[in-house]
Design a protein around this motif. Structure first.
Motif, PDB file in Angstrom:
ATOM      1  N   ASP A 137       0.822  -1.217   0.000  1.00  0.00           N
ATOM      2  CA  ASP A 137       0.000   0.000   0.000  1.00  0.00           C
ATOM      3  C   ASP A 137       0.849   1.257   0.000  1.00  0.00           C
ATOM      4  N   ARG A 138       1.970   1.221   0.740  1.00  0.00           N
ATOM      5  CA  ARG A 138       2.805   2.415   0.860  1.00  0.00           C
ATOM      6  C   ARG A 138       3.928   2.453  -0.181  1.00  0.00           C
ATOM      7  N   LYS A 139       3.923   1.431  -1.059  1.00  0.00           N
ATOM      8  CA  LYS A 139       4.906   1.369  -2.157  1.00  0.00           C
ATOM      9  C   LYS A 139       6.340   1.488  -1.641  1.00  0.00           C
ATOM     10  N   LEU A 140       6.639   0.766  -0.562  1.00  0.00           N
ATOM     11  CA  LEU A 140       7.983   0.820   0.030  1.00  0.00           C
ATOM     12  C   LEU A 140       8.983  -0.086  -0.704  1.00  0.00           C
ATOM     13  N   VAL A 141       8.479  -1.047  -1.482  1.00  0.00           N
ATOM     14  CA  VAL A 141       9.380  -1.912  -2.261  1.00  0.00           C
ATOM     15  C   VAL A 141       8.894  -1.968  -3.717  1.00  0.00           C
ATOM     16  N   PRO A 142       8.972  -0.844  -4.427  1.00  0.00           N
ATOM     17  CA  PRO A 142       8.520  -0.826  -5.820  1.00  0.00           C
ATOM     18  C   PRO A 142       9.367  -1.758  -6.680  1.00  0.00           C
ATOM     19  N   GLY A 143       8.733  -2.340  -7.688  1.00  0.00           N
ATOM     20  CA  GLY A 143       9.457  -3.233  -8.580  1.00  0.00           C
ATOM     21  C   GLY A 143       9.252  -4.699  -8.281  1.00  0.00           C
ATOM     22  N   LEU A 144       8.638  -5.011  -7.139  1.00  0.00           N
ATOM     23  CA  LEU A 144       8.385  -6.410  -6.787  1.00  0.00           C
ATOM     24  C   LEU A 144       6.895  -6.711  -6.890  1.00  0.00           C
ATOM     25  N   SER A 145       6.587  -7.933  -7.285  1.00  0.00           N
ATOM     26  CA  SER A 145       5.189  -8.345  -7.370  1.00  0.00           C
ATOM     27  C   SER A 145       4.622  -8.540  -5.968  1.00  0.00           C
ATOM     28  N   ASN A 146       3.319  -8.451  -5.863  1.00  0.00           N
ATOM     29  CA  ASN A 146       2.662  -8.669  -4.567  1.00  0.00           C
ATOM     30  C   ASN A 146       2.965 -10.062  -4.026  1.00  0.00           C
ATOM     31  N   GLU A 147       3.034 -11.025  -4.919  1.00  0.00           N
ATOM     32  CA  GLU A 147       3.303 -12.413  -4.500  1.00  0.00           C
ATOM     33  C   GLU A 147       4.669 -12.522  -3.830  1.00  0.00           C
ATOM     34  N   VAL A 148       5.666 -11.882  -4.415  1.00  0.00           N
ATOM     35  CA  VAL A 148       7.025 -11.941  -3.856  1.00  0.00           C
ATOM     36  C   VAL A 148       7.081 -11.211  -2.520  1.00  0.00           C
ATOM     37  N   ILE A 149       6.413 -10.072  -2.405  1.00  0.00           N
ATOM     38  CA  ILE A 149       6.396  -9.320  -1.149  1.00  0.00           C
ATOM     39  C   ILE A 149       5.755 -10.158  -0.042  1.00  0.00           C
ATOM     40  N   HIS A 150       4.684 -10.849  -0.356  1.00  0.00           N
ATOM     41  CA  HIS A 150       4.038 -11.727   0.632  1.00  0.00           C
ATOM     42  C   HIS A 150       4.978 -12.863   1.035  1.00  0.00           C
ATOM     43  N   GLU A 151       5.673 -13.432   0.070  1.00  0.00           N
ATOM     44  CA  GLU A 151       6.602 -14.543   0.356  1.00  0.00           C
ATOM     45  C   GLU A 151       7.727 -14.090   1.285  1.00  0.00           C
ATOM     46  N   ILE A 152       8.320 -12.940   1.002  1.00  0.00           N
ATOM     47  CA  ILE A 152       9.418 -12.436   1.825  1.00  0.00           C
ATOM     48  C   ILE A 152       8.920 -12.050   3.213  1.00  0.00           C
ATOM     49  N   SER A 153       7.748 -11.461   3.295  1.00  0.00           N
ATOM     50  CA  SER A 153       7.179 -11.099   4.595  1.00  0.00           C
ATOM     51  C   SER A 153       6.973 -12.340   5.457  1.00  0.00           C
ATOM     52  N   ASN A 154       6.526 -13.418   4.839  1.00  0.00           N
ATOM     53  CA  ASN A 154       6.328 -14.669   5.573  1.00  0.00           C
ATOM     54  C   ASN A 154       7.646 -15.190   6.121  1.00  0.00           C
ATOM     55  N   MET A 155       8.679 -15.169   5.303  1.00  0.00           N
ATOM     56  CA  MET A 155      10.001 -15.632   5.757  1.00  0.00           C
ATOM     57  C   MET A 155      10.545 -14.734   6.865  1.00  0.00           C
ATOM     58  N   THR A 156      10.310 -13.429   6.728  1.00  0.00           N
ATOM     59  CA  THR A 156      10.826 -12.473   7.709  1.00  0.00           C
ATOM     60  C   THR A 156      10.234 -12.700   9.088  1.00  0.00           C
ATOM     61  N   ILE A 157       8.913 -12.875   9.156  1.00  0.00           N
ATOM     62  CA  ILE A 157       8.240 -13.089  10.436  1.00  0.00           C
ATOM     63  C   ILE A 157       8.789 -14.330  11.124  1.00  0.00           C
ATOM     64  N   ARG A 158       8.989 -15.380  10.376  1.00  0.00           N
ATOM     65  CA  ARG A 158       9.469 -16.637  10.966  1.00  0.00           C
ATOM     66  C   ARG A 158      10.955 -16.555  11.332  1.00  0.00           C
ATOM     67  N   TYR A 159      11.735 -15.816  10.564  1.00  0.00           N
ATOM     68  CA  TYR A 159      13.150 -15.651  10.899  1.00  0.00           C
ATOM     69  C   TYR A 159      13.299 -14.902  12.222  1.00  0.00           C
ATOM     70  N   ILE A 160      12.523 -13.841  12.403  1.00  0.00           N
ATOM     71  CA  ILE A 160      12.606 -13.064  13.639  1.00  0.00           C
ATOM     72  C   ILE A 160      12.227 -13.924  14.844  1.00  0.00           C
ATOM     73  N   LEU A 161      11.177 -14.719  14.702  1.00  0.00           N
ATOM     74  CA  LEU A 161      10.787 -15.599  15.811  1.00  0.00           C
ATOM     75  C   LEU A 161      11.872 -16.643  16.077  1.00  0.00           C
ATOM     76  N   PHE A 162      12.494 -17.128  15.013  1.00  0.00           N
ATOM     77  CA  PHE A 162      13.575 -18.117  15.142  1.00  0.00           C
ATOM     78  C   PHE A 162      14.749 -17.558  15.951  1.00  0.00           C
ATOM     79  N   ARG A 163      15.050 -16.254  15.797  1.00  0.00           N
ATOM     80  CA  ARG A 163      16.180 -15.651  16.500  1.00  0.00           C
ATOM     81  C   ARG A 163      15.803 -15.086  17.871  1.00  0.00           C
ATOM     82  N   ALA A 164      14.519 -15.131  18.216  1.00  0.00           N
ATOM     83  CA  ALA A 164      14.042 -14.460  19.434  1.00  0.00           C
ATOM     84  C   ALA A 164      14.712 -14.954  20.707  1.00  0.00           C
ATOM     85  N   MET A 165      14.798 -16.272  20.897  1.00  0.00           N
ATOM     86  CA  MET A 165      15.352 -16.793  22.141  1.00  0.00           C
ATOM     87  C   MET A 165      16.843 -16.481  22.261  1.00  0.00           C
TER      88      MET A 165
END
Length: 209
Positions: A137-165
């Motif tokens: 919505d805020r066009k913070l990563v122009p040039g990428l498809s919505n599908e790719v942005i969703h995929e990276i966001s999913n990986m990011t959330i899980r990576y952060i939780l993985f490093r939490a402890m």
């Protein structure tokens, strides 16, 4: 989610106080929870039909607290690098201030209750979806498809939780972990941008150096 108050809130806070390195949400007993909350054990069933329902409320409480803070930060970010930096700092700061909440999330993702596992997966998916939709919505990563942005966001959330402890338990590595997480996020997006270019465009870019 509506604000949790009264007996519900007391029971959730009691659970977060009782969780330790050797205990998980699913190991807590009803009487123990009620005693810690200063309530009659019968009060539990006025608010929750089962321990699984209670667990769902605990997870929902944690998720809403964290998401509201992250949401505000992303709305103020002017670019993807700033969004990554401020989001990582906020989330790890939340983990550090709420170690019991972090323990719940990490343990229950692979815990014995299928109800809580599914609920936590759904919350991770929802957080990733919200992150992606905000970036789009805020066009913070122009040039990428919505599908790719969703995929990276999913990986990011899980990576952060993985490093939490690690972030909580290894204070000498906190700066390093935070920087590594920022690099992970930025590399995912920048790598995806490179992938989006055609071979001809990449060759032209290299030739123009």
């Amino acid at each position: 989610m509506s604000v949790i108050t009264g007996g519900k809130h007391k029971l959730i806070q009691a659970a977060l106080r009782l969780i330790t390195e050797s205990r998980s949400l699913t190991s807590l007993g009803l009487r123990e929870l009620a005693r810690e909350a200063g309530l009659n054990p019968n009060t539990f069933y006025r608010h929750f039909s089962s321990l699984d329902e209670f667990g769902l409320n605990v997870l929902g409480y944690i998720a809403e607290e964290m998401k509201s803070g992250v949401r505000d930060l992303r709305r103020m970010a002017e670019n993807s690098d700033q969004a990554a930096r401020e989001t990582v700092a906020f989330v790890y700061g939340y983990f550090l201030s709420n170690p019991a909440a972090t323990t719940v999330a990490v343990r229950e993702l692979h815990g014995p209750s299928p109800v809580l596992r599914r609920a936590l997966e759904a919350q991770l998916d929802a957080s990733a979806r919200e992150m992606a939709e905000d970036l789009i919505d805020r066009k913070l990563v122009p040039g990428l498809s919505n599908e790719v942005i969703h995929e990276i966001s999913n990986m990011t959330i899980r990576y952060i939780l993985f490093r939490a402890m690690d972030y909580i338990e290894k204070p000498e590595q906190r700066t390093q972990i935070q920087q590594e997480t920022e690099r992970f996020i930025n590399r995912q997006f920048k790598g995806a941008l490179v992938e989006a270019f055609s071979p001809e465009a990449l060759a032209e870019m290299k030739g123009g150096r």
